[in-house]
Each structure stands twice: as structure tokens, then as C-alpha cells.
Design a protein around this motif. Structure first.
Motif, PDB file in Angstrom:
ATOM      1  N   ASP A  72       0.844  -1.198   0.000  1.00  0.00           N
ATOM      2  CA  ASP A  72       0.000   0.000   0.000  1.00  0.00           C
ATOM      3  C   ASP A  72       0.880   1.248   0.000  1.00  0.00           C
ATOM      4  O   ASP A  72       1.471   1.610   1.013  1.00  0.00           O
ATOM      5  CB  ASP A  72      -0.903  -0.017   1.237  1.00  0.00           C
ATOM      6  N   ILE A  73       0.956   1.891  -1.155  1.00  0.00           N
ATOM      7  CA  ILE A  73       1.788   3.078  -1.327  1.00  0.00           C
ATOM      8  C   ILE A  73       1.122   4.322  -0.727  1.00  0.00           C
ATOM      9  O   ILE A  73       1.786   5.276  -0.347  1.00  0.00           O
ATOM     10  CB  ILE A  73       2.060   3.305  -2.847  1.00  0.00           C
ATOM     11  N   SER A  74      -0.199   4.287  -0.598  1.00  0.00           N
ATOM     12  CA  SER A  74      -0.942   5.484  -0.145  1.00  0.00           C
ATOM     13  C   SER A  74      -0.610   5.869   1.294  1.00  0.00           C
ATOM     14  O   SER A  74      -0.832   7.003   1.703  1.00  0.00           O
ATOM     15  CB  SER A  74      -2.448   5.258  -0.282  1.00  0.00           C
ATOM     16  N   VAL A  75      -0.099   4.924   2.089  1.00  0.00           N
ATOM     17  CA  VAL A  75       0.189   5.223   3.499  1.00  0.00           C
ATOM     18  C   VAL A  75       1.573   5.843   3.696  1.00  0.00           C
ATOM     19  O   VAL A  75       1.916   6.259   4.802  1.00  0.00           O
ATOM     20  CB  VAL A  75       0.066   3.959   4.393  1.00  0.00           C
ATOM     21  N   ASN A  77       4.588   8.422   3.853  1.00  0.00           N
ATOM     22  CA  ASN A  77       4.849   9.845   3.986  1.00  0.00           C
ATOM     23  C   ASN A  77       5.908  10.231   2.949  1.00  0.00           C
ATOM     24  O   ASN A  77       6.617   9.361   2.429  1.00  0.00           O
ATOM     25  CB  ASN A  77       5.383  10.171   5.387  1.00  0.00           C
ATOM     26  N   ASP A  78       6.057  11.518   2.677  1.00  0.00           N
ATOM     27  CA  ASP A  78       7.151  11.964   1.822  1.00  0.00           C
ATOM     28  C   ASP A  78       8.475  11.536   2.466  1.00  0.00           C
ATOM     29  O   ASP A  78       8.601  11.511   3.694  1.00  0.00           O
ATOM     30  CB  ASP A  78       7.135  13.484   1.658  1.00  0.00           C
ATOM     31  N   ASN A  79       9.436  11.163   1.641  1.00  0.00           N
ATOM     32  CA  ASN A  79      10.756  10.702   2.098  1.00  0.00           C
ATOM     33  C   ASN A  79      10.715   9.354   2.824  1.00  0.00           C
ATOM     34  O   ASN A  79      11.618   9.026   3.591  1.00  0.00           O
ATOM     35  CB  ASN A  79      11.457  11.750   2.983  1.00  0.00           C
ATOM     36  N   GLN A  80       9.669   8.596   2.559  1.00  0.00           N
ATOM     37  CA  GLN A  80       9.578   7.236   3.109  1.00  0.00           C
ATOM     38  C   GLN A  80       9.696   6.235   1.949  1.00  0.00           C
ATOM     39  O   GLN A  80       9.449   6.574   0.790  1.00  0.00           O
ATOM     40  CB  GLN A  80       8.253   7.049   3.848  1.00  0.00           C
ATOM     41  N   ILE A  81      10.087   5.011   2.288  1.00  0.00           N
ATOM     42  CA  ILE A  81      10.336   3.968   1.291  1.00  0.00           C
ATOM     43  C   ILE A  81       9.476   2.757   1.616  1.00  0.00           C
ATOM     44  O   ILE A  81       9.277   2.428   2.787  1.00  0.00           O
ATOM     45  CB  ILE A  81      11.823   3.542   1.328  1.00  0.00           C
ATOM     46  N   ALA A  82       8.985   2.088   0.583  1.00  0.00           N
ATOM     47  CA  ALA A  82       8.266   0.823   0.777  1.00  0.00           C
ATOM     48  C   ALA A  82       8.955  -0.276  -0.028  1.00  0.00           C
ATOM     49  O   ALA A  82       9.352  -0.056  -1.175  1.00  0.00           O
ATOM     50  CB  ALA A  82       6.820   0.952   0.316  1.00  0.00           C
ATOM     51  N   TYR A  83       9.098  -1.432   0.605  1.00  0.00           N
ATOM     52  CA  TYR A  83       9.507  -2.632  -0.125  1.00  0.00           C
ATOM     53  C   TYR A  83       8.229  -3.276  -0.649  1.00  0.00           C
ATOM     54  O   TYR A  83       7.228  -3.349   0.082  1.00  0.00           O
ATOM     55  CB  TYR A  83      10.238  -3.614   0.803  1.00  0.00           C
ATOM     56  N   THR A  84       8.250  -3.751  -1.891  1.00  0.00           N
ATOM     57  CA  THR A  84       7.033  -4.363  -2.428  1.00  0.00           C
ATOM     58  C   THR A  84       7.312  -5.300  -3.589  1.00  0.00           C
ATOM     59  O   THR A  84       8.174  -5.028  -4.416  1.00  0.00           O
ATOM     60  CB  THR A  84       6.031  -3.283  -2.886  1.00  0.00           C
ATOM     61  N   VAL A  94       6.766 -10.172 -11.066  1.00  0.00           N
ATOM     62  CA  VAL A  94       7.540  -9.486 -12.104  1.00  0.00           C
ATOM     63  C   VAL A  94       8.907  -9.132 -11.512  1.00  0.00           C
ATOM     64  O   VAL A  94       9.949  -9.355 -12.113  1.00  0.00           O
ATOM     65  CB  VAL A  94       6.855  -8.172 -12.565  1.00  0.00           C
ATOM     66  N   ASP A  95       8.887  -8.580 -10.292  1.00  0.00           N
ATOM     67  CA  ASP A  95      10.107  -8.190  -9.594  1.00  0.00           C
ATOM     68  C   ASP A  95       9.742  -7.792  -8.173  1.00  0.00           C
ATOM     69  O   ASP A  95       8.567  -7.576  -7.856  1.00  0.00           O
ATOM     70  CB  ASP A  95      10.774  -6.997 -10.307  1.00  0.00           C
ATOM     71  N   ASP A  96      10.757  -7.687  -7.304  1.00  0.00           N
ATOM     72  CA  ASP A  96      10.544  -7.031  -6.013  1.00  0.00           C
ATOM     73  C   ASP A  96      11.399  -5.783  -6.021  1.00  0.00           C
ATOM     74  O   ASP A  96      12.504  -5.757  -6.577  1.00  0.00           O
ATOM     75  CB  ASP A  96      10.833  -7.958  -4.828  1.00  0.00           C
ATOM     76  N   LEU A  97      10.884  -4.709  -5.446  1.00  0.00           N
ATOM     77  CA  LEU A  97      11.522  -3.407  -5.611  1.00  0.00           C
ATOM     78  C   LEU A  97      11.306  -2.506  -4.411  1.00  0.00           C
ATOM     79  O   LEU A  97      10.542  -2.838  -3.502  1.00  0.00           O
ATOM     80  CB  LEU A  97      10.981  -2.725  -6.876  1.00  0.00           C
ATOM     81  N   LEU A  98      12.012  -1.368  -4.429  1.00  0.00           N
ATOM     82  CA  LEU A  98      11.822  -0.328  -3.421  1.00  0.00           C
ATOM     83  C   LEU A  98      11.161   0.869  -4.088  1.00  0.00           C
ATOM     84  O   LEU A  98      11.550   1.263  -5.187  1.00  0.00           O
ATOM     85  CB  LEU A  98      13.169   0.101  -2.828  1.00  0.00           C
ATOM     86  N   VAL A  99      10.156   1.415  -3.407  1.00  0.00           N
ATOM     87  CA  VAL A  99       9.471   2.618  -3.896  1.00  0.00           C
ATOM     88  C   VAL A  99       9.854   3.771  -2.972  1.00  0.00           C
ATOM     89  O   VAL A  99       9.547   3.757  -1.777  1.00  0.00           O
ATOM     90  CB  VAL A  99       7.933   2.430  -3.884  1.00  0.00           C
ATOM     91  N   TYR A 100      10.558   4.768  -3.524  1.00  0.00           N
ATOM     92  CA  TYR A 100      10.957   5.973  -2.792  1.00  0.00           C
ATOM     93  C   TYR A 100       9.940   7.062  -3.104  1.00  0.00           C
ATOM     94  O   TYR A 100       9.752   7.414  -4.267  1.00  0.00           O
ATOM     95  CB  TYR A 100      12.324   6.455  -3.263  1.00  0.00           C
ATOM     96  N   LYS A 101       9.311   7.595  -2.072  1.00  0.00           N
ATOM     97  CA  LYS A 101       8.303   8.633  -2.296  1.00  0.00           C
ATOM     98  C   LYS A 101       8.868  10.026  -1.976  1.00  0.00           C
ATOM     99  O   LYS A 101       9.179  10.332  -0.824  1.00  0.00           O
ATOM    100  CB  LYS A 101       7.064   8.389  -1.428  1.00  0.00           C
ATOM    101  N   TYR A 102       9.003  10.861  -3.013  1.00  0.00           N
ATOM    102  CA  TYR A 102       9.319  12.278  -2.814  1.00  0.00           C
ATOM    103  C   TYR A 102       8.024  13.020  -2.497  1.00  0.00           C
ATOM    104  O   TYR A 102       7.966  13.835  -1.595  1.00  0.00           O
ATOM    105  CB  TYR A 102       9.947  12.875  -4.077  1.00  0.00           C
ATOM    106  N   SER A 103       6.979  12.728  -3.299  1.00  0.00           N
ATOM    107  CA  SER A 103       5.650  13.310  -3.086  1.00  0.00           C
ATOM    108  C   SER A 103       4.670  12.403  -3.813  1.00  0.00           C
ATOM    109  O   SER A 103       5.074  11.445  -4.482  1.00  0.00           O
ATOM    110  CB  SER A 103       5.588  14.727  -3.665  1.00  0.00           C
ATOM    111  N   SER A 104       3.372  12.705  -3.708  1.00  0.00           N
ATOM    112  CA  SER A 104       2.371  11.841  -4.355  1.00  0.00           C
ATOM    113  C   SER A 104       2.411  11.943  -5.882  1.00  0.00           C
ATOM    114  O   SER A 104       1.717  11.213  -6.577  1.00  0.00           O
ATOM    115  CB  SER A 104       0.971  12.177  -3.846  1.00  0.00           C
ATOM    116  N   THR A 105       3.255  12.841  -6.398  1.00  0.00           N
ATOM    117  CA  THR A 105       3.395  12.954  -7.861  1.00  0.00           C
ATOM    118  C   THR A 105       4.822  12.653  -8.319  1.00  0.00           C
ATOM    119  O   THR A 105       5.157  12.859  -9.477  1.00  0.00           O
ATOM    120  CB  THR A 105       3.020  14.380  -8.338  1.00  0.00           C
TER     121      THR A 105
END
Length: 365
Positions: A72-75, A77-84, A94-105
Motif C-alpha cells: 500500500d503506497i498510499s500510506v 509519507n514523503d521521504n519514506q520507502i516501501a519494499y514491495t 515481475v520483480d521485487d523493488l523499493l518505492v521511494y516517495k518524494y511526493s504523491s506525484t
């Protein structure tokens, strides 16, 4: 073979360079076991510039990523990372990856090297709305500084208080020496540490700077061999072994990163059904009882028949035991169950044990 910006440094240090998925990378310098032990006790520096970086930007970036990945990427915060994990419609990975969130865009995805092009094409093929997806892998060099002394070493090179970077968070504009760097508190070893992303052309200078600064702390350059034994002791999955297009995240024990309660995502229906029906296979940990080292793809037996195969196996430098991960029929997955591993055509006794084999030493806030 493709070369990272640090290739000449590995040659200079007499690293044993091998072909790793089409990349020329060092498997070891001084030896896998001493490098492994250095990371567990002091610190190691890894060249991971072969990893892929893909940016996802635009008004619909969050909505799009929510559909693409299982977490769940929606939870965030800015500057937070999710493994997924990122799945196909049938639940395969397909793959496992890290999602780095700068902002919702504005997001940065860090993907496995051997999957970069495939991932990029998949992301493009599934895009909708206002999103711009770019493969920017060639622009970055990436280093992983891992181990209990990692923060002390990096702190000497930066004016930013590294205590401000919590586990699975990052800062996008940190000066490390004179180089603008993305610094994240992530890693693949089971230890506290950082991953650093910066302009590819600064790779050799950054490598030298960190190694020189880390000398007094016992920092050593570390290769792919130690990277694998370290991640394996912490039971962290490797794409192509514990997960792939034929192994779902649920079978791999990654159910925590599959949020079946969020709105639709690719693979949700298949994964929800698999969970409801009960898993037929599971990735388990095991320890050899008889003498012998298990290796990937060795067959696993119980009650006189094949029940699965080893995904990763090795001598554990930390535990001083021969251990492994295996994908087997779920009915044999209970701790303490006796199984057999076929090592060079001879069935050797083993038993199912708890994962992870090593207690992770992450810095929690």
C-alpha cells in the motif's frame, strides 16, 4: 559484459570479477567469509550500481503505483520507502523493488539489475492517466555501506545528522563529501546501513572517499559473494530464487507486503484466491543434519518422494552451519519436520527450522 562506473576500481583492488547477469562485478576481494564477517562486525562497501532506477511522475503517479504493486503506497509519507513485490495477473512476481516517495506525484523505483528493462517495459505497458515513466539507471551510481560502523563512517562525510534518517526513509539532497547524494537507510544484509545514489561520473571518487574514511573503522570493499551470504542469513529473498514469475509472494512468505484489503491491484484476484484456498507450497528454512552443503536447485525429499527444491543454500559464516531455503509442499513446512536434500545424488538428512536464521540488526526509531 556491462561495466559499472567503478569497474576500474574493482580491477585495481584485484577483485575477482565475474559475469553477473551480464554485468562485470566482483564476487570477492579478500574472500567471501572475511568480507561477510566485516559487514557483521564492522562495515563493508558494495558497488550496486548495476541496480535499476526508474522514475514515476505525474498527477496520477500514486494511483498508478497502487495498481502496479502489492503493497500500500498510499500510506507512505514523503521521504519514506516501501519494499514491495510487483506481480503479473496470475500472482507470479515481475520483480521485487523499493518505492521511494518524494511526493504523491514523484517517485523513484529501485529494481533488480537483471529485470530493469523487463520492469520498465511492464510499467509502460500498464500505464494509465497522467504518468511519466523514465528509465534513469544510466544516470546513477549506487553504493551500499552496510554494518554496525556504517553510520559513524558516513557521518564523517556529511553535515546532515544521520539519526534523522529513520529505517526505510531517505533524504534526497545530502552532501556526502562534495557530492549531492540520495541517502536511504535501507540495505540487503540484515545490518544497519545506507544506500547512496549519486551521479554516475562521481562513482570512482565517492568509492575512494568512503573507503579511505572508513579505514579506521575496519571498512572493507565487499563483493557479490558476501552480499548473497549476508542477505541469505537474514532470509531476504533474491529474485530468480525465492521469488519469480512462477513463485508468488505468498508462497515466498512475503504476505506482509501484499495488502489484499486495498483497492484493486494487478494480481489481487489470483493472490486472494491462493490465500483463501490455502498455500500448496511454502519457502522454508532448513539446517543440514548430515554433512553436506545444499545448493540452489538441489531436490528436496520426504517420505521417499520429491517435495520441492532448494532455492538458496550455503555454509553460513555467522552460524557456522550448512543451511538453506527451499520451496516445498506446505504439509512439510512445519518447524522440526525431517526432510532430505539430494546432494550429489545422495540423500542427506536435514530439518526444517525457523527463518530468518540471523536476527536483523536494523536501527529502529
Amino acid at each position: 559484459m556491462k561495466k559499472t562506473p567503478l569497474y576500474e576500481k574493482h580491477v585495481e583492488l584485484k577483485g575477482k570479477v565475474i559475469d553477473f547477469g551480464g554485468w562485470a562485478l566482483p564476487v570477492e576481494y579478500s574472500g567471501i567469509i572475511p568480507e561477510h564477517e566485516a559487514v557483521r562486525n564492522k562495515a563493508g562497501l558494495f558497488d550496486v550500481s548495476h541496480m535499476g532506477e526508474i522514475t514515476v511522475k505525474g498527477e496520477d503517479a500514486e494511483k498508478y503505483l497502487q495498481m502496479i504493486v502489492t503493497n500500500d503506497i498510499s500510506v507512505l509519507n514523503d521521504n519514506q520507502i516501501a519494499y514491495t513485490p510487483m506481480c503479473y495477473t496470475d500472482g507470479g512476481v515481475v520483480d521485487d523493488l523499493l518505492v521511494y516517495k518524494y511526493s504523491s506525484t514523484d517517485y523513484l523505483l529501485v529494481v533488480n539489475a537483471s529485470n530493469t528493462q523487463k520492469d520498465f517495459e511492464w510499467l509502460l505497458s500498464q500505464s494509465f492517466g497522467n504518468v511519466e515513466i523514465k528509465n534513469v539507471s544510466d544516470e546513477y551510481a549506487q553504493l551500499a555501506l552496510q554494518g554496525p560502523e556504517a553510520q559513524s563512517i558516513l557521518q564523517k562525510l556529511s553535515e546532515v545528522d544521520l539519526n534523522l534518517i529513520e529505517f526505510y526513509h531517505f533524504l534526497g539532497d545530502v552532501n556526502v563529501g562534495e557530492f549531492k547524494t540520495i541517502v536511504s537507510r535501507t540495505g540487503y544484509t540484515g545490518e544497519d546501513g545506507f544506500e547512496l545514489y549519486f551521479k554516475a561520473e562521481h562513482g570512482p571518487q565517492m568509492w575512494d572517499l568512503i573507503l579511505e574514511t572508513g579505514k579506521e573503522y575496519g571498512l572493507v570493499p565487499a563483493g557479490l559473494g558476501a552480499r548473497d551470504t549476508l542477505r541469505f542469513e537474514a532470509a531476504l529473498p533474491l529474485y530468480g530464487q525465492e521469488i519469480d514469475k512462477d513463485i508468488t509472494p505468498l508462497e515466498a512468505g512475503l504476505g506482509f507486503f501484499v495488502k489484499l484489503n486495498k483497492d484493486d491491484f494487478i494480481g489481487k484476484e489470483a493472490l486472494a484466491k491462493q490465500k483463501a484456498d490455502g498455500l500448496k507450497r511454502k519457502v522454508i528454512g532448513f539446517e543440514m543434519v548430515d554433512r553436506g552443503i545444499p545448493r540452489s536447485h538441489y531436490e528436496v525429499f520426504a517420505e521417499g518422494r520429491k517435495i520441492g527444491y532448494v532455492t538458496t543454500g550455503s555454509f553460513s559464516p555467522t552460524l557456522k552451519k550448512n543451511i538453506g531455503l527451499a520451496l516445498i509442499e506446505a504439509e512439510y513446512a512445519k518447524e522440526g519436520t525431517e526432510i532430505e536434500i539430494s546432494v550429489r545424488n545422495k540423500n542427506l538428512k536435514a530439518k526444517v527450522i525457523k527463518k530468518p536464521f540471523y536476527t536483523k540488526k536494523y536501527k529502529k526509531s
